[in-house]
Design a protein around this motif. Sequence first.
Motif, PDB file in Angstrom:
ATOM      1  N   ALA A 105       0.822  -1.212   0.000  1.00 27.48           N
ATOM      2  CA  ALA A 105       0.000   0.000   0.000  1.00 27.48           C
ATOM      3  C   ALA A 105       0.856   1.262   0.000  1.00 27.48           C
ATOM      4  N   GLU A 106       2.046   1.197   0.595  1.00 23.71           N
ATOM      5  CA  GLU A 106       2.913   2.375   0.689  1.00 23.71           C
ATOM      6  C   GLU A 106       4.035   2.349  -0.346  1.00 23.71           C
ATOM      7  N   SER A 107       3.911   1.464  -1.323  1.00 30.07           N
ATOM      8  CA  SER A 107       4.945   1.345  -2.350  1.00 30.07           C
ATOM      9  C   SER A 107       4.606   2.234  -3.547  1.00 30.07           C
ATOM     10  N   ASP A 108       5.383   2.068  -4.613  1.00 31.53           N
ATOM     11  CA  ASP A 108       5.122   2.837  -5.838  1.00 31.53           C
ATOM     12  C   ASP A 108       4.326   2.021  -6.853  1.00 31.53           C
ATOM     13  N   GLN A 109       3.570   1.041  -6.362  1.00 37.19           N
ATOM     14  CA  GLN A 109       2.680   0.279  -7.244  1.00 37.19           C
ATOM     15  C   GLN A 109       1.622   1.209  -7.831  1.00 37.19           C
ATOM     16  N   GLU A 162      -6.416  -1.458  -3.507  1.00 36.81           N
ATOM     17  CA  GLU A 162      -6.872  -2.802  -3.138  1.00 36.81           C
ATOM     18  C   GLU A 162      -6.143  -3.302  -1.897  1.00 36.81           C
ATOM     19  N   ALA A 163      -4.839  -3.005  -1.815  1.00 35.65           N
ATOM     20  CA  ALA A 163      -4.065  -3.406  -0.640  1.00 35.65           C
ATOM     21  C   ALA A 163      -4.552  -2.680   0.609  1.00 35.65           C
ATOM     22  N   ILE A 164      -4.907  -1.417   0.463  1.00 34.44           N
ATOM     23  CA  ILE A 164      -5.402  -0.634   1.600  1.00 34.44           C
ATOM     24  C   ILE A 164      -6.720  -1.206   2.100  1.00 34.44           C
ATOM     25  N   ARG A 204      -1.392   5.967   8.996  1.00 36.97           N
ATOM     26  CA  ARG A 204      -0.192   6.481   8.332  1.00 36.97           C
ATOM     27  C   ARG A 204      -0.469   6.743   6.851  1.00 36.97           C
ATOM     28  N   ILE A 205      -1.151   5.812   6.205  1.00 36.72           N
ATOM     29  CA  ILE A 205      -1.468   5.964   4.783  1.00 36.72           C
ATOM     30  C   ILE A 205      -2.410   7.141   4.567  1.00 36.72           C
ATOM     31  N   ILE A 224      -6.752   7.567  -2.473  1.00 34.92           N
ATOM     32  CA  ILE A 224      -5.983   6.824  -1.478  1.00 34.92           C
ATOM     33  C   ILE A 224      -6.525   7.113  -0.076  1.00 34.92           C
ATOM     34  N   ARG A 225      -6.828   8.379   0.183  1.00 35.24           N
ATOM     35  CA  ARG A 225      -7.354   8.748   1.501  1.00 35.24           C
ATOM     36  C   ARG A 225      -8.699   8.074   1.768  1.00 35.24           C
ATOM     37  N   ASP A 226      -9.575   8.065   0.769  1.00 32.91           N
ATOM     38  CA  ASP A 226     -10.879   7.411   0.927  1.00 32.91           C
ATOM     39  C   ASP A 226     -10.723   5.910   1.146  1.00 32.91           C
ATOM     40  N   ALA A 227      -9.783   5.302   0.432  1.00 32.25           N
ATOM     41  CA  ALA A 227      -9.549   3.857   0.614  1.00 32.25           C
ATOM     42  C   ALA A 227      -9.080   3.564   2.033  1.00 32.25           C
TER      43      ALA A 227
END
Length: 412
Positions: A312-316, A323-325, A342-343, A352-355
């Motif tokens: 989730a915190e990578s550059d994927q 999906e990871a989140i 943290r995310i 990302i924030r909503d996820a």
Amino acid sequence: MIKKLATWTLGTCLLAATSAWALPADSDMAPSDRQLAAMYWQGHELLKKSDWNGALERFRQLETSLRQKEPASADAAIYWQAYALLQARRTAEARATLEKLRRDYPDSRWSKDADSLLGQVETGSKGTTSAAGDEELAEIAVTGLMQAPPERAIPILRKVLSGSHSLDVKKRALFVLSQLDETAALETLGEVASGSPDPELRAEAIRMLGVSGEDDAIQRLQAIYASSRSSEDKRSIIQAWLIADQPQLVMQAARNEADAELRQAAIQALGAMEATSELKQLFDSEKSPENRKTILQSLGVAGDSKTLAAIAESDQPDEIRIEAIRALGIADSDGSGPALVRIYSSAGSSEIRDAALQGMMIAGDSESMLKLYRQAKTSEEKQALLRMLTLTDSDTTLDLIEAELDSGSKQP
């Protein structure tokens, strides 16, 4: 303990999710444990696809796990087993399962649904009372062969399987064979699993080979899988490997199977087996975005929050990170909450924030959302967080809602 669907519908309200995360429209309850809840929804996804045998296996696994972790919630898994059996026209087994539900959970909230389902079973039953009695006698007789010498029992069981007995009686014969520690018994199971013209009987024989767990049984399943052209038989074998705790064989199917749906089934089975090492290997080598998402969901079911947080915190790509989140919410681990906070705090996009908020909701982590609410610097952010918090039922959240209402009423 059962909790309302509100925590699971949040994701679909705020963000369009993939079909694997879609919720069954005709269900409103799920186990409170995140991993078990994931199994519950996977069972419903199989029901949607009319995969009655696959759904039955998933709800059987769920019942076993619930009786250990949330025994008061196992009634839901039993009800959906009966539903899958009825759809598969296995009426005698459906009736027996509903009777078990009534016996074990007389005050179940599924009682009315079970009564309605039982009515369908009775309406659809073709046999007479006398025929049903004869069938029960035959099942009792077959079960009694477990106490007989194998050299006497196995020929009789083979005769039952080749005769005109009902499907239920033949399935009972397969179960008895799985309990006999004899090569001839496994040979008979293998013959039925690979050669019976009845797909239900083949599926049951495959399952019984998995229940046996013997090395010879596992080898037979491998041979059938390699030679079979039936996707349903292969799906049953994947479930049998799950029962027999054979992650490496499931891994081979997830890596090499040409059928996309079977690969997905194998990946999901790895999650149910908590085979995190195999899932991480698959994720690193997998190219298909859809399969990678399924792997992440399975890592969530397996409770691997460390791997999910790293992804989730990578550059994927964002779709993989999102999906990871979400899967972090299912993971039900001490590391999930801090990772999601943290995310959220470092998110570079609203998606990302909503996820991250969805992950907190799935995890039931109202404390983290309250912390973020108190740290929020804009009214828009506070509004978004408060909307989330109103979907939880914690005392602290209710205190916050009351305080906000009091504050609003004092303004001129």
